[in-house]
Write an enzyme that holds these catalytic residues in place. Structure first.
Site, PDB file in Angstrom:
ATOM      1  N   ARG A  15       1.035  -0.966  -0.081  1.00 26.81           N
ATOM      2  CA  ARG A  15       0.163   0.223   0.008  1.00 26.81           C
ATOM      3  C   ARG A  15       0.993   1.344  -0.090  1.00 26.81           C
ATOM      4  NH1 ARG A  15      -4.139  -1.235   5.374  1.00 26.81           N
ATOM      5  NH2 ARG A  15      -1.797  -3.188   5.875  1.00 26.81           N
ATOM      6  N   ASP A 105       5.338  -0.536  12.023  1.00 23.20           N
ATOM      7  CA  ASP A 105       4.909   0.790  10.951  1.00 23.20           C
ATOM      8  C   ASP A 105       3.912   1.739  12.199  1.00 23.20           C
ATOM      9  OD1 ASP A 105       2.246  -0.538  11.620  1.00 23.20           O
ATOM     10  OD2 ASP A 105       1.847  -1.058   9.735  1.00 23.20           O
ATOM     11  N   LYS A 353      36.754  19.108   3.658  1.00 19.38           N
ATOM     12  CA  LYS A 353      36.695  17.507   4.528  1.00 19.38           C
ATOM     13  C   LYS A 353      37.841  16.953   4.759  1.00 19.38           C
ATOM     14  CE  LYS A 353      38.248  13.657   2.765  1.00 19.38           C
ATOM     15  NZ  LYS A 353      39.377  13.085   2.042  1.00 19.38           N
ATOM     16  N   ALA A 425      50.031  34.684  -5.286  1.00 13.80           N
ATOM     17  CA  ALA A 425      48.534  33.966  -5.764  1.00 13.80           C
ATOM     18  C   ALA A 425      48.351  32.930  -7.064  1.00 13.80           C
ATOM     19  CB  ALA A 425      47.773  35.374  -5.898  1.00 13.80           C
TER      20      ALA A 425
HETATM   21  C1  UD1 Z   1      -3.203  -4.015  11.558  1.00 12.81           C
HETATM   22  C2  UD1 Z   1      -3.847  -5.103  12.438  1.00 12.81           C
HETATM   23  C3  UD1 Z   1      -6.013  -4.072  12.734  1.00 12.81           C
HETATM   24  C4  UD1 Z   1      -5.285  -2.343  13.493  1.00 12.81           C
HETATM   25  C5  UD1 Z   1      -3.713  -1.943  12.734  1.00 12.81           C
HETATM   26  C6  UD1 Z   1      -2.760  -1.164  13.938  1.00 12.81           C
HETATM   27  C7  UD1 Z   1      -4.396  -7.055  11.935  1.00 12.81           C
HETATM   28  C8  UD1 Z   1      -5.287  -8.733  11.298  1.00 12.81           C
HETATM   29  N1  UD1 Z   1      -5.121  -6.020  11.806  1.00 12.81           N
HETATM   30  O1  UD1 Z   1      -3.803  -3.809  10.503  1.00 12.81           O
HETATM   31  O2  UD1 Z   1      -6.830  -4.511  13.964  1.00 12.81           O
HETATM   32  O3  UD1 Z   1      -5.939  -1.762  13.909  1.00 12.81           O
HETATM   33  O4  UD1 Z   1      -3.417  -2.557  12.871  1.00 12.81           O
HETATM   34  O5  UD1 Z   1      -2.367  -0.031  12.912  1.00 12.81           O
HETATM   35  O6  UD1 Z   1      -3.613  -7.501  12.929  1.00 12.81           O
HETATM   36  N2  UD1 Z   1       2.789  -7.921   9.556  1.00 12.81           N
HETATM   37  C9  UD1 Z   1       4.057  -9.024   9.062  1.00 12.81           C
HETATM   38  N3  UD1 Z   1       3.527 -10.171   8.462  1.00 12.81           N
HETATM   39  C10 UD1 Z   1       2.698 -10.059   8.134  1.00 12.81           C
HETATM   40  C11 UD1 Z   1       0.902  -9.019   8.329  1.00 12.81           C
HETATM   41  C12 UD1 Z   1       1.967  -7.384   8.843  1.00 12.81           C
HETATM   42  O7  UD1 Z   1       4.857  -8.976  10.085  1.00 12.81           O
HETATM   43  O8  UD1 Z   1       1.271 -10.932   7.310  1.00 12.81           O
HETATM   44  C13 UD1 Z   1       3.003  -6.487   9.967  1.00 12.81           C
HETATM   45  C14 UD1 Z   1       3.748  -5.352   9.250  1.00 12.81           C
HETATM   46  O9  UD1 Z   1       4.584  -4.974   8.874  1.00 12.81           O
HETATM   47  C15 UD1 Z   1       3.042  -4.283  10.345  1.00 12.81           C
HETATM   48  C16 UD1 Z   1       2.064  -4.964  11.084  1.00 12.81           C
HETATM   49  O10 UD1 Z   1       2.745  -6.373  10.439  1.00 12.81           O
HETATM   50  O11 UD1 Z   1       4.074  -3.949  10.786  1.00 12.81           O
HETATM   51  C17 UD1 Z   1       0.657  -5.082  10.774  1.00 12.81           C
HETATM   52  O12 UD1 Z   1       0.124  -5.355   9.681  1.00 12.81           O
HETATM   53  P1  UD1 Z   1      -0.522  -4.151   8.874  1.00 12.81           P
HETATM   54  O13 UD1 Z   1      -0.858  -4.715   7.068  1.00 12.81           O
HETATM   55  O14 UD1 Z   1       0.390  -3.321   8.343  1.00 12.81           O
HETATM   56  O15 UD1 Z   1      -1.934  -4.168   9.336  1.00 12.81           O
HETATM   57  P2  UD1 Z   1      -2.896  -3.284   9.148  1.00 12.81           P
HETATM   58  O16 UD1 Z   1      -3.886  -3.293   7.740  1.00 12.81           O
HETATM   59  O17 UD1 Z   1      -2.630  -1.936   9.660  1.00 12.81           O
HETATM   60 CA    CA Z   2      -0.202  -1.469   9.652  1.00 16.15          CA
END
Ligand code: UD1
Ligand code: CA
Length: 461
Positions: A15, A105, A353, A425
């Protein structure tokens, strides 16, 4: 009882439309995951008790982690959701432990929130405690669904919500404290029967509740704390919030801003009182600035230490030390390893530098000083160059106190100019110049009389 944490950082920047890992996207010049790891440190969770789940761009994330501390990492080769990510870090789940899970994130999940949620969690003897927030515009966050009596019923992802559920403004922050055994059991029961076909960590909370476990929530009073960035637009929003938070604190400490246009200041930067920050100024890393300085317009400093009463106008400085009353600019570059002592003056189009420039020395125009040790009170004329590189090796130039380097001098290193010596110079200096002497290295002006070329040219015109 001990405390550990799992940071979910395997997601791809789909995204975000980024080719790199999302958690490396920057807020005020630092990757989002860096903020999260700082917050964990501030909350008193030691680096070695933090497990990071990596996947997309794993090498980049791991390299960054290694540069910061002794973190454990777990590989999630396929992105099958946040629940699946936690499954990869099962080793972190130790009976008797409480375990924090949060997202890489969401940079603003601060230590106060983490510790407040923990005390709620342990105080109430919860199996899981979810940090929630009330957002007027709940967007794509998971919704906290409650029973009519207000008891927690479950977390539903926006994608899976009914229209009525989409109207719920209480959202899941993605910050949870779990009792490790309860989480382990719930992970065994997790399925991927949902709109995304993923193993949702959020479902573990419903599972724990369904098994008769104790679920608690803590609603954060500050809604910014829960914000995460999934898209560039959200990342920009985080940058705007963080920027104004940092500037707000600096204003309280007596730093002056006439405008915040183009001003970006990292959260670890320190600035003394009565210093003015002008538009277009970017301060990054561990930069420290003293009092009564004027920084900007259009100045970028990274990991620099700046003394008091310094003026930097259109200067780019990296890993450099700038002492009191230095005036530099406009259009100056200070590359790593530069030390400018008190009262130094650096003028337009000058690059320094890996050099130490002594007290009150002036390098006023169009000059390159590299790999040099320059004494105090030295004057460089316009257009001087230290030729420090022969194409294979670099050599140093040494210039004694009060030396006068004439305009357009080339100093072919290694070379030493003695104290109070002068170079004429236009000289290209290839051997050492003793103190108090004058070095001239150019032919004398030769006059050829009756040179008619010019008069012919004028006649033709
Ligand atoms: C997630 C939550 C949502 C919450 C939001 C808050 C879930 C299903 N949803 O949604 O309820 O409101 O965070 O910010 O948990 N990641 C992995 N492996 C994966 C998928 C994701 O490590 O397979 C990590 C991502 O890098 C990220 C975090 O998990 O740092 C959250 O994943 P992301 O896809 O951003 O979830 P959201 O849709 O934001
Ligand atoms: Ca997220």
């Amino acid at each position: 009882m001990s405390y550990s944490a799992i940071v979910l950082a395997a997601g791809n920047g789909r995204r975000m439309r980024s080719s790199g890992p999302k958690v490396m996207c920057e807020v005020l010049g630092d990757p989002m995951i860096g903020w999260v790891l700082d917050n964990l440190r501030d909350a008193g969770i030691p680096d070695e008790d933090v497990g990071v789940v990596v996947g997309c761009g794993a090498e980049t994330v791991k390299e960054y982690l290694a540069s910061r501390g002794a973190y454990r990492t777990f590989m999630q080769t396929e992105r099958k959701g946040t629940g699946h990510a936690v499954m990869q870090a099962r080793e972190m789940l130790k009976d008797g432990d409480n375990l924090l899970v949060l997202c890489g994130d969401a940079p603003f999940a601060d230590s106060d929130t983490i510790t407040a949620a923990l005390s709620e969690h342990t105080h109430r003897g919860n199996d899981v405690t979810v940090v929630t927030a009330d957002l007027p515009d709940p967007g794509n966050y998971g919704r906290i669904v409650r029973e009519s009596n207000g008891n927690f019923a479950g977390i539903v992802e926006a994608k899976d919500c009914t229209l009525v559920q989409l109207g719920i403004t209480e959202i899941n922050s993605g910050i949870y404290w779990f009792r490790a055994e309860a989480l382990a059991k719930a992970l065994d029961k997790l399925s991927c029967d949902n709109a995304a076909g993923e193993y949702y960590l959020t479902d573990t909370v419903g599972i724990i509740r369904g098994e008769g476990g104790k679920v608690g929530t803590l609603t954060s009073p500050d809604t910014d704390i829960v914000l995460g960035a999934n898209s560039r637009a959200e990342l920009l929003q985080l940058n705007i919030i963080a920027k104004m938070n940092v500037i707000g604190e600096l204003l309280d400490e007596g730093v002056e801003f006439v405008s915040t246009d183009g001003v970006i200041i990292g959260r670890n930067v320190k600035i003394g009182r009565d210093t003015t920050i002008l538009p277009g100024t970017i301060l990054r890393g561990n930069t420290v600035i003293g009092e009564k300085c004027v920084i900007g317009p259009n100045t970028l400093l990274e990991n620099c230490t700046v003394g008091n009463s310094v003026t930097l106008n259109s200067v780019q400085g990296y890993d450099s030390r700038i002492c009191d009353r230095v005036k530099a600019g406009p259009f100056v570059q200070l590359r790593p390893g530069t030390i400018l002592h008190d009262g130094v003056k650096i003028g337009d189009f000058v690059e320094i530098k890996n050099s130490e420039i002594g007290v009150n020395t002036a390098v006023a125009h169009l000059t390159y000083v590299g790999d040099s040790d320059v004494g105090k009170g030295v004057n460089f004329g316009c257009g001087c160059v230290t030729a420090n590189y022969d194409g294979i090796n670099k050599y140093r130039t040494t210039i004694g106190d009060y030396a006068f380097i004439g305009c357009n001098t080339n100093l072919i290193a290694p070379v030493e100019i003695g104290e109070n010596a002068t170079t004429a110079a236009g000289s290209t200096i290839t051997s050492n110049v003793p103190p108090e002497s004058l070095a001239i290295e150019r032919s004398q002006t030769k006059i050829i009389e009756n040179w008619e070329k010019n008069s012919k040219r004028i006649k033709k015109a």
